[in-house]
Structures are given as structure tokens and as C-alpha cells.
Design a protein around this motif. Structure first.
Motif, PDB file in Angstrom:
ATOM      1  N   UNK A 190       0.513  -1.183  -0.267  1.00 26.62           N
ATOM      2  CA  UNK A 190      -0.014   0.385  -0.008  1.00 26.62           C
ATOM      3  C   UNK A 190       1.203   1.420  -0.244  1.00 26.62           C
ATOM      4  N   UNK A 191       2.323   1.427   0.475  1.00 26.96           N
ATOM      5  CA  UNK A 191       3.374   1.541   0.960  1.00 26.96           C
ATOM      6  C   UNK A 191       3.184   2.369  -0.596  1.00 26.96           C
ATOM      7  N   UNK A 196       2.290   5.445  -5.961  1.00 32.60           N
ATOM      8  CA  UNK A 196       2.207   5.852  -6.865  1.00 32.60           C
ATOM      9  C   UNK A 196       0.952   7.003  -7.356  1.00 32.60           C
ATOM     10  N   UNK A 197       0.080   7.026  -6.485  1.00 31.46           N
ATOM     11  CA  UNK A 197      -1.725   7.586  -6.736  1.00 31.46           C
ATOM     12  C   UNK A 197      -0.768   9.233  -6.853  1.00 31.46           C
ATOM     13  N   UNK A 206      11.535   4.371  -4.822  1.00 29.82           N
ATOM     14  CA  UNK A 206      12.589   3.379  -4.279  1.00 29.82           C
ATOM     15  C   UNK A 206      13.687   4.223  -3.739  1.00 29.82           C
ATOM     16  N   UNK A 207      14.212   5.518  -3.888  1.00 33.23           N
ATOM     17  CA  UNK A 207      15.586   5.738  -3.520  1.00 33.23           C
ATOM     18  C   UNK A 207      14.542   6.762  -2.890  1.00 33.23           C
ATOM     19  N   UNK A 208      13.498   7.186  -2.601  1.00 33.63           N
ATOM     20  CA  UNK A 208      12.485   8.405  -1.510  1.00 33.63           C
ATOM     21  C   UNK A 208      12.173   7.004  -0.416  1.00 33.63           C
ATOM     22  N   UNK A 209      11.715   6.165  -0.991  1.00 31.99           N
ATOM     23  CA  UNK A 209      11.118   5.223   0.494  1.00 31.99           C
ATOM     24  C   UNK A 209      11.061   4.514   0.982  1.00 31.99           C
ATOM     25  N   UNK A 210      11.562   3.211   0.018  1.00 29.81           N
ATOM     26  CA  UNK A 210      11.612   1.882  -0.348  1.00 29.81           C
ATOM     27  C   UNK A 210      12.990   1.533   0.153  1.00 29.81           C
ATOM     28  N   UNK A 211      13.774   2.057   0.139  1.00 29.14           N
ATOM     29  CA  UNK A 211      15.486   1.859  -0.001  1.00 29.14           C
ATOM     30  C   UNK A 211      15.550   2.507   1.679  1.00 29.14           C
TER      31      UNK A 211
END
Length: 298
Positions: A190-191, A196-197, A206-211
């Protein structure tokens, strides 16, 4: 009134301790007792055979006055920095690629993890052949017609340590990938959908949230790879045996050479204790942070 425990109840309470007792005894003797013994030898005048006198920090002074030890420490820093940076980078990229639900993910994951199943002796021997100018990459490329191609790093004192890094990265990248992939699979989809929304691209997500959310995985990988780097012995022994000269000497090979080849048991024990203190400086803060987080989470 409390009921007196029966023999079977008391046996059930003690059975786990009885089962674990032999393993604990082996660990106590084979690990901690020998650590204490090595520490005492490092404070003695031991050379060819152990001596149990006390000379203080004399062996440590001799250790740090040895140029080969300075070379070993410098090589350890070079190897560790490159090994950690490249392995973490490659492992993270492979994990992100596998996280895209590609086909044959299971097969690719097995291929990436396969080198970690090999011993460092096997890896070192294989890469010694691959990098040998008379057998490996250079000979193959020269045989294809590019006779000016030269790749003889393993025979060059200035570059030999980098060949150790290449082999170590090849073996350990799959291990880092597995830890990062586990971390990625633990993140709620959901993150990503929410980002994406909002119009964020996948690389930006990936660079700003996931990593940044992979901080625990980064910490675990860094600690485990640091431990592998510090105790690195068999890979160096199989590939270069510390050479050319002492160009690829690392603390573990220095310890072995000082103890069993140069009859300087006290100096070898001092180098072993220096390695132990380095490992402890990495492991203890990690364990403290993990325990602190677990207590805070309760």
C-alpha cells in the motif's frame, strides 16, 4: 497448598538443560576458554612455545612496531571498504530487480545464492585460476585475437588486494541480496500504491521511500559482512597466500604466519586479540541496538 512435583515433572523441567549442557560445555571450553588463553598468551613472552609469565603489553608494542602488521591493517581497511560498498550495492540492485515479480524468480534467486554455498577455499582456488594470466581471462582474450589485452592484477603488488575484493563480492552478493529481498517483501504494498497515486515514479519511490525503510536490513548486512571481512583468511590463503610478497597480507594471515611460521606466538596472540576487539566493537553496539529496540517495542 502447592502440589509437590513428581519425578516426571522435574525431569521435564531439567531435560532441556541436560540436552543443552554438552553444547554449552563445548562452547565454554572451545570458545571462551581459548579466548581467555589467547589473551593471556598475548601478555606473556611466548615465542615458539607458550610461556605463562607476564610481560604486560610488550607483545602489543612489538606488534605495532612490525611493518607487516601495518600493511595487514591497511589492506583490511581497503578490502573492507570496497567489499562492503560493492557487495551492498550489488545485493540491493539484485534484490530490487527480483522484487519486480519477474519470471523464473526462484531459479535466479538460487543462482545468485549458489556462490555462498561454496567454501572460500573453493572460491579462492577458482578465482586464482580465472585471474591467472597464463590460464584465465587474459589468456582467453589473447587467444581471441586481442593480444594487447592485459589483466594480471593478481601478480601485481599494487592491485592484488583488489582481486581478493572481486572474489569476495562474487561470493557474498547473493547473501546480501537475500537479506534485502526479505526486507523488501516485508514492506506493505500500500505504501508503493499510495506513492504511485501521488504521481511518483518507481525509481523515485525506491530511492525516497523503500530504500530508507530497509534500515534494519542495511544494519544486519553491514554487521555480517564486516565480520566476514575481518576474519577473511581462507580466501586470501587460496588466492595469493598473502602475496605477491606481503601485498595481500591481512590480520588473519599475519596472525597465522606469526604464530606458525615465524615462531612469534605472543605477537600472533596479540594480533588475534586486536581482531577480537575489532569484531566486538562492531557486534556489541549492534546487539545493544537490537535489544533496545526489542525492549522499546514491548
Amino acid at each position: 497448598m502447592t502440589r509437590k512435583k513428581s519425578f516426571s515433572d522435574r525431569l521435564a523441567d531439567w531435560l532441556p538443560r541436560l540436552v543443552m549442557a554438552p553444547s554449552l560445555l563445548v562452547i565454554l571450553v572451545g570458545v571462551y576458554l581459548f579466548i581467555a588463553w589467547t589473551g593471556w598468551i598475548s601478555l606473556s613472552s611466548s615465542r615458539m612455545v607458550p610461556q605463562y609469565d607476564f610481560v604486560g603489553l610488550e607483545q602489543y608494542y612489538r606488534l605495532w612496531a612490525t611493518p607487516r602488521w601495518h600493511t595487514a591493517v591497511a589492506n583490511l581497511f581497503i578490502f573492507s571498504a570496497l567489499f562492503l560498498a560493492v557487495t551492498i550495492g550489488v545485493g540491493l540492485v539484485m534484490a530490487i530487480l527480483l522484487d519486480q515479480n519477474i519470471r523464473a524468480e526462484g531459479a535466479l534467486r538460487a543462482v545468485y545464492l549458489y556462490p555462498m554455498a561454496l567454501s572460500f577455499i573453493v572460491t579462492g582456488t577458482a578465482w586464482k585460476w580465472i585471474l591467472n594470466p597464463d590460464l584465465g581471462i587474459q589468456k582467453v582474450v589473447n587467444g581471441l585475437g586481442w593480444e594487447s589485452f592485459v589483466f594480471n592484477w593478481i601478480t601485481q603488488p599494487k592491485f592484488a588486494i583488489y582481486t581478493i575484493v572481486i572474489a569476495a563480492v562474487w561470493q557474498s552478493s547473493g547473501f546480501a541480496m537475500a537479506i534485502f529481498l526479505a526486507g523488501l517483501r516485508g514492506i506493505d504494498n500500500s505504501v508503493i500504491k499510495a506513492a504511485q497515486i501521488e504521481g511518483a515514479t518507481l525509481p523515485r519511490i525506491y530511492a525516497s521511500i523503500i530504500v530508507p525503510m530497509l534500515r534494519p536490513a542495511f544494519l544486519s548486512v553491514t554487521v555480517l559482512l564486516s565480520y566476514i571481512a575481518i576474519k577473511n583468511f581462507d580466501l586470501v590463503l587460496a588466492m595469493t597466500n598473502g602475496g605477491p610478497g606481503n601485498a595481500t597480507e591481512v590480520p588473519s594471515t599475519f596472525m597465522f604466519s606469526a604464530t606458525f611460521r615465524r615462531n612469534q606466538m605472543g605477537v600472533g596472540a596479540a594480533s588475534a586479540m586486536m581482531m577480537l576487539m575489532t569484531v566486538a566493537a562492531i557486534i556489541i553496539p549492534y546487539l545493544y541496538s537490537e535489544l533496545k529496540e526489542s525492549r522499546d517495542g514491548q
